[in-house]
Motif scaffolding. Structure first.
Motif, PDB file in Angstrom:
ATOM      1  N   PRO A 190       0.824  -1.211   0.000  1.00  0.00           N
ATOM      2  CA  PRO A 190       0.000   0.000   0.000  1.00  0.00           C
ATOM      3  C   PRO A 190       0.858   1.261   0.000  1.00  0.00           C
ATOM      4  O   PRO A 190       1.848   1.350   0.723  1.00  0.00           O
ATOM      5  N   ALA A 191       0.467   2.218  -0.835  1.00  0.00           N
ATOM      6  CA  ALA A 191       1.260   3.428  -1.026  1.00  0.00           C
ATOM      7  C   ALA A 191       0.571   4.645  -0.424  1.00  0.00           C
ATOM      8  O   ALA A 191      -0.636   4.827  -0.566  1.00  0.00           O
ATOM      9  N   PHE A 192       1.380   5.457   0.226  1.00  0.00           N
ATOM     10  CA  PHE A 192       0.899   6.701   0.830  1.00  0.00           C
ATOM     11  C   PHE A 192       1.797   7.824   0.330  1.00  0.00           C
ATOM     12  O   PHE A 192       2.814   7.577  -0.302  1.00  0.00           O
ATOM     13  N   GLU A 193       1.416   9.060   0.617  1.00  0.00           N
ATOM     14  CA  GLU A 193       2.308  10.157   0.249  1.00  0.00           C
ATOM     15  C   GLU A 193       2.204  11.280   1.259  1.00  0.00           C
ATOM     16  O   GLU A 193       1.233  11.383   2.009  1.00  0.00           O
ATOM     17  N   THR A 194       3.238  12.086   1.272  1.00  0.00           N
ATOM     18  CA  THR A 194       3.243  13.264   2.127  1.00  0.00           C
ATOM     19  C   THR A 194       3.569  14.474   1.271  1.00  0.00           C
ATOM     20  O   THR A 194       4.203  14.333   0.230  1.00  0.00           O
ATOM     21  N   LEU A 195       3.090  15.619   1.705  1.00  0.00           N
ATOM     22  CA  LEU A 195       3.417  16.860   1.002  1.00  0.00           C
ATOM     23  C   LEU A 195       4.564  17.560   1.717  1.00  0.00           C
ATOM     24  O   LEU A 195       5.018  18.610   1.316  1.00  0.00           O
ATOM     25  N   HIS A 196       5.026  16.960   2.825  1.00  0.00           N
ATOM     26  CA  HIS A 196       6.140  17.537   3.587  1.00  0.00           C
ATOM     27  C   HIS A 196       7.464  17.010   3.058  1.00  0.00           C
ATOM     28  O   HIS A 196       7.621  15.816   2.861  1.00  0.00           O
ATOM     29  N   TYR A 197       8.422  17.910   2.871  1.00  0.00           N
ATOM     30  CA  TYR A 197       9.744  17.477   2.401  1.00  0.00           C
ATOM     31  C   TYR A 197      10.510  16.764   3.500  1.00  0.00           C
ATOM     32  O   TYR A 197      11.366  15.938   3.253  1.00  0.00           O
ATOM     33  N   ARG A 198      10.201  17.120   4.750  1.00  0.00           N
ATOM     34  CA  ARG A 198      10.846  16.432   5.875  1.00  0.00           C
ATOM     35  C   ARG A 198       9.786  15.612   6.587  1.00  0.00           C
ATOM     36  O   ARG A 198       8.774  16.151   7.034  1.00  0.00           O
ATOM     37  N   LEU A 199      10.015  14.329   6.715  1.00  0.00           N
ATOM     38  CA  LEU A 199       9.015  13.487   7.362  1.00  0.00           C
ATOM     39  C   LEU A 199       9.752  12.418   8.160  1.00  0.00           C
ATOM     40  O   LEU A 199      10.680  11.782   7.659  1.00  0.00           O
ATOM     41  N   LEU A 237       1.679   4.955  11.344  1.00  0.00           N
ATOM     42  CA  LEU A 237       1.265   5.447  10.030  1.00  0.00           C
ATOM     43  C   LEU A 237      -0.211   5.833  10.052  1.00  0.00           C
ATOM     44  O   LEU A 237      -0.595   6.889   9.546  1.00  0.00           O
ATOM     45  N   LEU A 238      -1.039   5.001  10.663  1.00  0.00           N
ATOM     46  CA  LEU A 238      -2.479   5.287  10.697  1.00  0.00           C
ATOM     47  C   LEU A 238      -2.771   6.564  11.467  1.00  0.00           C
ATOM     48  O   LEU A 238      -3.651   7.337  11.082  1.00  0.00           O
ATOM     49  N   SER A 239      -2.019   6.825  12.542  1.00  0.00           N
ATOM     50  CA  SER A 239      -2.305   8.064  13.262  1.00  0.00           C
ATOM     51  C   SER A 239      -1.846   9.267  12.448  1.00  0.00           C
ATOM     52  O   SER A 239      -2.494  10.325  12.472  1.00  0.00           O
ATOM     53  N   MET A 240      -0.761   9.132  11.684  1.00  0.00           N
ATOM     54  CA  MET A 240      -0.321  10.228  10.807  1.00  0.00           C
ATOM     55  C   MET A 240      -1.359  10.481   9.710  1.00  0.00           C
ATOM     56  O   MET A 240      -1.607  11.614   9.301  1.00  0.00           O
ATOM     57  N   LEU A 241      -1.974   9.403   9.255  1.00  0.00           N
ATOM     58  CA  LEU A 241      -3.013   9.490   8.228  1.00  0.00           C
ATOM     59  C   LEU A 241      -4.212  10.254   8.792  1.00  0.00           C
ATOM     60  O   LEU A 241      -4.761  11.150   8.148  1.00  0.00           O
ATOM     61  N   ASP A 242      -4.591   9.894  10.015  1.00  0.00           N
ATOM     62  CA  ASP A 242      -5.743  10.535  10.656  1.00  0.00           C
ATOM     63  C   ASP A 242      -5.469  12.004  10.976  1.00  0.00           C
ATOM     64  O   ASP A 242      -6.373  12.825  10.979  1.00  0.00           O
ATOM     65  N   MET A 243      -4.190  12.336  11.225  1.00  0.00           N
ATOM     66  CA  MET A 243      -3.838  13.727  11.519  1.00  0.00           C
ATOM     67  C   MET A 243      -3.670  14.552  10.246  1.00  0.00           C
ATOM     68  O   MET A 243      -3.522  15.763  10.293  1.00  0.00           O
ATOM     69  N   GLY A 244      -3.626  13.875   9.097  1.00  0.00           N
ATOM     70  CA  GLY A 244      -3.519  14.598   7.836  1.00  0.00           C
ATOM     71  C   GLY A 244      -2.093  14.908   7.400  1.00  0.00           C
ATOM     72  O   GLY A 244      -1.898  15.686   6.477  1.00  0.00           O
ATOM     73  N   LEU A 262      -0.218  12.519   6.294  1.00  0.00           N
ATOM     74  CA  LEU A 262      -0.079  11.566   5.183  1.00  0.00           C
ATOM     75  C   LEU A 262      -1.426  11.416   4.490  1.00  0.00           C
ATOM     76  O   LEU A 262      -2.469  11.609   5.108  1.00  0.00           O
ATOM     77  N   TYR A 263      -1.373  11.037   3.212  1.00  0.00           N
ATOM     78  CA  TYR A 263      -2.590  10.733   2.447  1.00  0.00           C
ATOM     79  C   TYR A 263      -2.377   9.403   1.751  1.00  0.00           C
ATOM     80  O   TYR A 263      -1.236   8.994   1.541  1.00  0.00           O
ATOM     81  N   THR A 264      -3.476   8.779   1.337  1.00  0.00           N
ATOM     82  CA  THR A 264      -3.298   7.619   0.464  1.00  0.00           C
ATOM     83  C   THR A 264      -2.754   8.155  -0.866  1.00  0.00           C
ATOM     84  O   THR A 264      -3.068   9.278  -1.264  1.00  0.00           O
ATOM     85  N   PHE A 265      -1.931   7.357  -1.511  1.00  0.00           N
ATOM     86  CA  PHE A 265      -1.162   7.830  -2.664  1.00  0.00           C
ATOM     87  C   PHE A 265      -2.040   8.398  -3.784  1.00  0.00           C
ATOM     88  O   PHE A 265      -3.014   7.775  -4.185  1.00  0.00           O
ATOM     89  N   ARG A 266      -1.693   9.572  -4.262  1.00  0.00           N
ATOM     90  CA  ARG A 266      -2.380  10.250  -5.367  1.00  0.00           C
ATOM     91  C   ARG A 266      -3.860  10.513  -5.094  1.00  0.00           C
ATOM     92  O   ARG A 266      -4.661  10.662  -6.014  1.00  0.00           O
ATOM     93  N   TYR A 267      -4.199  10.580  -3.820  1.00  0.00           N
ATOM     94  CA  TYR A 267      -5.575  10.790  -3.399  1.00  0.00           C
ATOM     95  C   TYR A 267      -6.182  12.027  -4.062  1.00  0.00           C
ATOM     96  O   TYR A 267      -7.346  12.031  -4.440  1.00  0.00           O
ATOM     97  N   HIS A 268      -5.377  13.089  -4.226  1.00  0.00           N
ATOM     98  CA  HIS A 268      -5.912  14.336  -4.780  1.00  0.00           C
ATOM     99  C   HIS A 268      -5.968  14.360  -6.296  1.00  0.00           C
ATOM    100  O   HIS A 268      -6.777  15.060  -6.879  1.00  0.00           O
ATOM    101  N   VAL A 269      -5.055  13.623  -6.948  1.00  0.00           N
ATOM    102  CA  VAL A 269      -4.974  13.757  -8.405  1.00  0.00           C
ATOM    103  C   VAL A 269      -5.468  12.535  -9.176  1.00  0.00           C
ATOM    104  O   VAL A 269      -5.984  12.669 -10.270  1.00  0.00           O
ATOM    105  N   TRP A 270      -5.278  11.355  -8.626  1.00  0.00           N
ATOM    106  CA  TRP A 270      -5.586  10.148  -9.402  1.00  0.00           C
ATOM    107  C   TRP A 270      -5.980   9.002  -8.462  1.00  0.00           C
ATOM    108  O   TRP A 270      -5.288   7.992  -8.386  1.00  0.00           O
ATOM    109  N   PRO A 271      -7.100   9.162  -7.732  1.00  0.00           N
ATOM    110  CA  PRO A 271      -7.462   8.142  -6.737  1.00  0.00           C
ATOM    111  C   PRO A 271      -7.655   6.739  -7.330  1.00  0.00           C
ATOM    112  O   PRO A 271      -7.381   5.741  -6.683  1.00  0.00           O
ATOM    113  N   LYS A 272      -8.094   6.691  -8.624  1.00  0.00           N
ATOM    114  CA  LYS A 272      -8.368   5.392  -9.252  1.00  0.00           C
ATOM    115  C   LYS A 272      -7.143   4.488  -9.303  1.00  0.00           C
ATOM    116  O   LYS A 272      -7.273   3.270  -9.299  1.00  0.00           O
ATOM    117  N   GLY A 273      -5.950   5.114  -9.373  1.00  0.00           N
ATOM    118  CA  GLY A 273      -4.732   4.324  -9.496  1.00  0.00           C
ATOM    119  C   GLY A 273      -4.496   3.378  -8.334  1.00  0.00           C
ATOM    120  O   GLY A 273      -3.877   2.325  -8.498  1.00  0.00           O
TER     121      GLY A 273
END
Length: 186
Positions: free
Chosen positions: A25-34, A43-50, A52-63
Motif C-alpha cells: 500500500p502506497a501513501f504520500e506526504t506533502l512535507h519534504y521532511r518526514l 502510520l495510521l495516526s499520521m493518516l488521521d492527523m492529515g 499523510l494521504y493515500t497515494f495520489r488521493y488528490h490527483v488520481w485516486p483510481k490508481g
C-alpha cells in the motif's frame, strides 16, 4: 525486526507454489521532511492527523483505490483484491513474472499495463497487511511535463494503449475483453 517479520509473513504465502503479486500500500506526504513511521499504528495516526494521504488521493485516486485502504487499516492477514481499470499499485513479484512492456517508457501506462498483464495471467493480487511505502514530494519529471504539455505525446500513448489491448486479445482471447470494455467505458 520489521524486515524479518515481512520475510516471515511472505514465506508463509508459499509464493513458489502460486502466482501472486504482493501489493505494498502506497501513501504520500506533502512535507519534504518526514519522520518515517516505525509501525502501521504510527502510520495510521499520521493518516488521521492529515500529515499523510493515500497515494495520489488528490490527483488520481483510481490508481490505488482497489487496494481498499479502509480494509487495510484493520487487516492482519494478506487479502485479495480484484483488478480494476487504471489500477497501478506497487508490487513485489517473483523474478519469473511477466516483464514490463517496453513500449511504455517515460510517463504513462507502464504500471497499469503491467498489472493488466499479471491479471490476465491469473496472478492473485494480494495486499500485504503490514507493509507500506511513502512517496516523498519531488519536482515533476521531464516525462510528466511532456505528457501534460504535448498533445502529440498523449496521442502516441493512446495508439500504444490500443496496440497493447490488441496484443492482450491475441494472447488471452475472450478473457482480455474485460480490459477493453473497461477502457471504452472510461
Amino acid at each position: 525486526h520489521p524486515s524479518y517479520h515481512h520475510r516471515n509473513s511472505i514465506q508463509q504465502l508459499e509464493l513458489h507454489q502460486r502466482k501472486a503479486a504482493l501489493i505494498v500500500p502506497a501513501f504520500e506526504t506533502l512535507h519534504y521532511r518526514l519522520t518515517f513511521p516505525k509501525s502501521k499504528a504510527e502510520l495510521l495516526s499520521m493518516l488521521d492527523m492529515g500529515s499523510l494521504y493515500t497515494f495520489r488521493y488528490h490527483v488520481w485516486p483510481k490508481g490505488h483505490a482497489p487496494t481498499d485502504y479502509a480494509k487495510w487499516r484493520t487487516a492482519t492477514v494478506p487479502y485479495r483484491v480484484a483488478w480494476q481499470p487504471d489500477f497501478e499499485p506497487y508490487v513485489v513479484v517473483r523474478q519469473d513474472c511477466p516483464k514490463y512492456d517496453q513500449r511504455f517508457v517515460g510517463f504513462g501506462w507502464n504500471k497499469v499495463s503491467h498489472i493488466m498483464e499479471l491479471d490476465a495471467q491469473e496472478y492473485e493480487l494480494l495486499v500485504l497487511p503490514n507493509a507500506f511505502m511513502i512517496h516523498m514530494p519531488h519536482a515533476p519529471s521531464f516525462d510528466i511535463s511532456k505528457f501534460r504539455l504535448s498533445a502529440g505525446y498523449r496521442g502516441c500513448l493512446q495508439t500504444l494503449r490500443e496496440e497493447f489491448h490488441q496484443d492482450l486479445s491475441r494472447r488471452y482471447g475472450a478473457a482480455a475483453l474485460k480490459y477493453l470494455t473497461a477502457e471504452r467505458s472510461l
